[in-house]
Design a protein around this motif. Sequence first.
Motif, PDB file in Angstrom:
ATOM      1  N   VAL A  66       0.866  -1.181   0.000  1.00 58.04           N
ATOM      2  CA  VAL A  66       0.000   0.000   0.000  1.00 58.04           C
ATOM      3  C   VAL A  66       0.900   1.229   0.000  1.00 58.04           C
ATOM      4  O   VAL A  66       1.625   1.478   0.976  1.00 58.04           O
ATOM      5  N   PHE A  67       0.874   1.987  -1.091  1.00 56.72           N
ATOM      6  CA  PHE A  67       1.645   3.221  -1.191  1.00 56.72           C
ATOM      7  C   PHE A  67       0.878   4.355  -0.511  1.00 56.72           C
ATOM      8  O   PHE A  67      -0.326   4.511  -0.720  1.00 56.72           O
ATOM      9  N   LYS A  68       1.593   5.156   0.283  1.00 55.02           N
ATOM     10  CA  LYS A  68       0.961   6.221   1.058  1.00 55.02           C
ATOM     11  C   LYS A  68       1.839   7.468   1.036  1.00 55.02           C
ATOM     12  O   LYS A  68       3.054   7.393   0.831  1.00 55.02           O
ATOM     13  N   ASP A  69       1.212   8.609   1.253  1.00 55.51           N
ATOM     14  CA  ASP A  69       1.986   9.774   1.639  1.00 55.51           C
ATOM     15  C   ASP A  69       2.323   9.617   3.125  1.00 55.51           C
ATOM     16  O   ASP A  69       1.785   8.741   3.812  1.00 55.51           O
ATOM     17  N   ASP A  70       3.196  10.445   3.629  1.00 58.89           N
ATOM     18  CA  ASP A  70       3.607  10.329   5.041  1.00 58.89           C
ATOM     19  C   ASP A  70       2.613  11.059   5.949  1.00 58.89           C
ATOM     20  O   ASP A  70       2.946  12.086   6.560  1.00 58.89           O
ATOM     21  N   HIS A  71       1.393  10.524   6.036  1.00 53.97           N
ATOM     22  CA  HIS A  71       0.370  11.210   6.826  1.00 53.97           C
ATOM     23  C   HIS A  71       0.391  10.815   8.303  1.00 53.97           C
ATOM     24  O   HIS A  71      -0.508  11.184   9.056  1.00 53.97           O
ATOM     25  N   ARG A  74      -5.393   2.528  12.523  1.00 54.34           N
ATOM     26  CA  ARG A  74      -3.967   2.406  12.868  1.00 54.34           C
ATOM     27  C   ARG A  74      -3.229   3.747  12.809  1.00 54.34           C
ATOM     28  O   ARG A  74      -2.410   4.055  13.680  1.00 54.34           O
ATOM     29  N   TYR A  75      -3.498   4.547  11.781  1.00 53.39           N
ATOM     30  CA  TYR A  75      -2.733   5.778  11.586  1.00 53.39           C
ATOM     31  C   TYR A  75      -3.567   7.053  11.642  1.00 53.39           C
ATOM     32  O   TYR A  75      -3.015   8.147  11.612  1.00 53.39           O
ATOM     33  N   GLY A  76      -4.885   6.917  11.709  1.00 53.98           N
ATOM     34  CA  GLY A  76      -5.738   8.100  11.700  1.00 53.98           C
ATOM     35  C   GLY A  76      -6.243   8.513  13.068  1.00 53.98           C
ATOM     36  O   GLY A  76      -7.057   9.439  13.181  1.00 53.98           O
ATOM     37  N   LYS A  96       3.526  10.001  11.605  1.00 55.59           N
ATOM     38  CA  LYS A  96       4.952  10.100  11.920  1.00 55.59           C
ATOM     39  C   LYS A  96       5.702   8.793  11.705  1.00 55.59           C
ATOM     40  O   LYS A  96       6.930   8.785  11.532  1.00 55.59           O
ATOM     41  N   ASP A  97       4.982   7.651  11.700  1.00 57.09           N
ATOM     42  CA  ASP A  97       5.646   6.356  11.512  1.00 57.09           C
ATOM     43  C   ASP A  97       5.753   5.941  10.048  1.00 57.09           C
ATOM     44  O   ASP A  97       6.304   4.874   9.754  1.00 57.09           O
ATOM     45  N   LEU A  98       5.230   6.743   9.141  1.00 55.42           N
ATOM     46  CA  LEU A  98       5.249   6.391   7.720  1.00 55.42           C
ATOM     47  C   LEU A  98       6.458   7.018   7.033  1.00 55.42           C
ATOM     48  O   LEU A  98       6.870   8.124   7.364  1.00 55.42           O
ATOM     49  N   ARG A  99       7.020   6.296   6.055  1.00 53.79           N
ATOM     50  CA  ARG A  99       8.183   6.752   5.304  1.00 53.79           C
ATOM     51  C   ARG A  99       7.981   6.452   3.822  1.00 53.79           C
ATOM     52  O   ARG A  99       7.343   5.485   3.454  1.00 53.79           O
ATOM     53  N   GLY A 100       8.581   7.253   2.983  1.00 54.00           N
ATOM     54  CA  GLY A 100       8.593   6.979   1.552  1.00 54.00           C
ATOM     55  C   GLY A 100       7.853   7.989   0.710  1.00 54.00           C
ATOM     56  O   GLY A 100       8.045   8.047  -0.513  1.00 54.00           O
ATOM     57  N   GLY A 101       6.993   8.784   1.325  1.00 59.36           N
ATOM     58  CA  GLY A 101       6.181   9.728   0.564  1.00 59.36           C
ATOM     59  C   GLY A 101       6.973  10.782  -0.170  1.00 59.36           C
ATOM     60  O   GLY A 101       6.496  11.349  -1.153  1.00 59.36           O
ATOM     61  N   ASP A 102       8.211  11.053   0.267  1.00 59.76           N
ATOM     62  CA  ASP A 102       9.049  12.042  -0.416  1.00 59.76           C
ATOM     63  C   ASP A 102       9.758  11.473  -1.639  1.00 59.76           C
ATOM     64  O   ASP A 102      10.275  12.230  -2.461  1.00 59.76           O
TER      65      ASP A 102
END
Length: 305
Positions: free
Chosen positions: A130-135, A192-194, A137-143
């Motif tokens: 699942v590709f995500k923006d870094d919405h 989980r992230y929202g 603090k634990d997510l990486r890769g959106g840049d």
Amino acid sequence: MTSPYRILALDGGGMRGVFTASVIAHLEYLLSESLANHVDLLVGTSTGGIIALGLAGGYSGEDMLDFYKAHGADIFSKPRRLGRLTGPKYEREPLDAVLQEHFGRDTTMNQLGTSVCIAAHELVAGTTRVFKDDHHKDLRGGDTWRVWKVAAATSAAPTYFAPVQVGAADSHVDGGVWANNPAMIGVIEALRYGNAQIEDVRMVSVGTTSEVFRVASHGQATRMGGLAWVRRGRELLLGSGVSMASHLQAELLLSPKRYLRIDDHLTRGYALDDYRSALALQELGHQHARQSRDRVAELFALSGA
């Protein structure tokens, strides 16, 4: 209860995305509002992933409908001569060129205006993606993930297009192989992230129309051999069965008070690449938008409620 967490989830289905884009375009017309401005998360698979990325990038539903009208023939009108016997039915280049033109070559996921989750499947590691923006603090890769590449990866339907490399050593195909209806991705992301509780989640899920897989009797089912399952089973495994399961799970978790599914079960199906016939789905999308206007306004707290 905390603030409502609102999700727009969009199914896969190739050129049947005309239905999805038409629903969104007409809802935005009826409500005089951009849906992307009133949701916390856009979730999409395949053609729904392309639409979700477009909406997150500032395009309107009408813009995305025009995308299919303008580019369907460019993408699907010239199948390879040997087709799926020796490789994918279509070359990647026309689709990739359209996606680069639409999203830009260098736009990254973190530059989108609304949070997104886009489903794909990675073949080298053999895992869902699942590709995500870094919405969070634990997510990486959106840049680093370019939007057009993510759009290409989520829509690389097996047998239609070659897989897509997003990194140096990966290989991605269409997220429809495991989440053609991405509603449950949205529910899990919200929890989980929202920072949402299940009672906070509000969802509108839009399909691409489907021809429900049925047989006339148990006897007919027992007579289906390998050829019949190759021909018809793909519809069950990649389409109606997967989408139906996700829909029923989301409805059970959220209840009809907090969840709306917009779709249509047709007596005749449309192939993923039938760009001519799929244009007829525009009016059907308008009809469903008119029927669901008030519920969408209520769930997304729009002024038309």
